[in-house]
Enzyme design. Structure first.
Site, PDB file in Angstrom:
ATOM      1  CB  SER A  57      -4.244  -6.946   4.607  1.00 48.19           C
ATOM      2  OG  SER A  57      -4.039  -5.753   3.891  1.00 48.19           O
ATOM      3  NE  ARG A  58      -8.103 -12.762   3.016  1.00 49.29           N
ATOM      4  CZ  ARG A  58      -8.710 -11.929   2.209  1.00 49.29           C
ATOM      5  NH1 ARG A  58      -8.014 -11.249   1.332  1.00 49.29           N
ATOM      6  NH2 ARG A  58     -10.019 -11.756   2.264  1.00 49.29           N
TER       7      ARG A  58
ATOM      8  CG  HIS B 192      -1.890  -1.063   1.337  1.00 47.92           C
ATOM      9  ND1 HIS B 192      -1.788  -2.096   2.241  1.00 47.92           N
ATOM     10  CD2 HIS B 192      -3.023  -1.299   0.623  1.00 47.92           C
ATOM     11  CE1 HIS B 192      -2.824  -2.913   2.102  1.00 47.92           C
ATOM     12  NE2 HIS B 192      -3.583  -2.453   1.127  1.00 47.92           N
TER      13      HIS B 192
END
Ligand code: PAF
Length: 252
Positions: free
Chosen positions: A184-185, A35
């Protein structure tokens, strides 16, 4: 950095940005270096960078996945501040879906492959929320990572077909040193799981065929949803420690 929690607050802020170039990075939070690279690129290419954080219930086909999706909001905001973000949209579901789900964006064959086939309704949720966010941000450019390559293709197709005036900018996948695509996982995996998850990138790039790659992943104990090739790329989705991971590379 200003944080808008309501649509009306954001629309007031947006008025003051008239005439400035705007870059937009939509996210579901739990931000990582992937990100950060999108935000950095937006800051380099635009006068103002807007980031949204919204865990979109409509794109989760599995209620447990939605429940356990990481939401480290304070850390996310600190990271966005450090990166030079100007505006953050942080709406709740009641702001983005005040009337429930009376209108949904749907699409053709692109959404019945791979992620669409294994996660029914997922892309309707993604397209619906992304169109809402693009309409709110009214940005010049919006940045999307190639890790979610099928999503990127669908969003670019939707934006072109519906004459959305924002340019959809594809950005390369950012990887850990062992090759694992940042996601993110990954935060839900153990250290050993993160090390093993790098197998996905390794077999995608090294195996001769998609079938070989699938067999290699299964041999390592991953539960494979698919390994498929489309558009000159090889894609995989597989579960490890109950966490669903996806990746894609150019067909080797
Ligand atoms: O890629 C994501 O994080 C999400 O699918 C997106 C584009 C922010 C829409 O909720």
């Amino acid at each position: 950095m200003h944080v808008s929690k309501t649509v009306s607050e954001w629309l007031e802020r947006r008025k003051a940005l008239q005439g400035k170039s705007i870059g937009f990075v939509p996210t579901m939070g739990a931000l990582h270096r992937g990100h950060a690279s999108l935000v950095e690129r937006s800051c380099a290419e635009n006068a103002v960078t807007v980031v949204s954080i919204f865990v979109n219930p409509l794109q989760f086909n599995d209620p447990n996945d939605l429940k356990r999706y990481p939401r480290p909001i304070e850390t996310d905001l600190a990271m966005l501040g450090d990166l030079g973000t100007d505006e953050v949209l942080l709406p709740g579901p009641e702001e983005l879906y005040p009337n429930g789900y009376p209108f949904l964006v749907t699409a053709d064959a692109l959404t019945s492959l791979m992620e669409g086939r294994h996660r029914p309704g997922h892309f309707n949720g993604v397209m619906t929320v992304v169109l809402k966010l693009l309409n709110l941000a009214r940005a010049d450019r919006a940045y999307f990572g190639e890790k979610d390559y099928q999503q990127l293709r669908i969003i670019a197709g939707m934006a072109a077909d519906l004459f959305v005036p924002t340019a959809i900018v594809p950005c390369a996948t950012i990887r850990a040193e062992n090759g694992l695509a940042l996601s993110s996982r990954n935060a839900l995996l153990s250290d050993a799981g993160r090390a093993k998850a790098a197998t996905i990138h390794r077999v995608l790039t090294q195996c001769a065929t998609a079938a070989d790659a699938q067999a290699a992943l299964e041999g390592e104990g991953l539960i494979v949803d698919y390994v498929e090739e489309h558009w000159g790329r090889r894609f995989a989705a597989a579960f490890l420690e109950g966490v669903r991971l996806i990746d894609n590379v150019a067909v080797p």
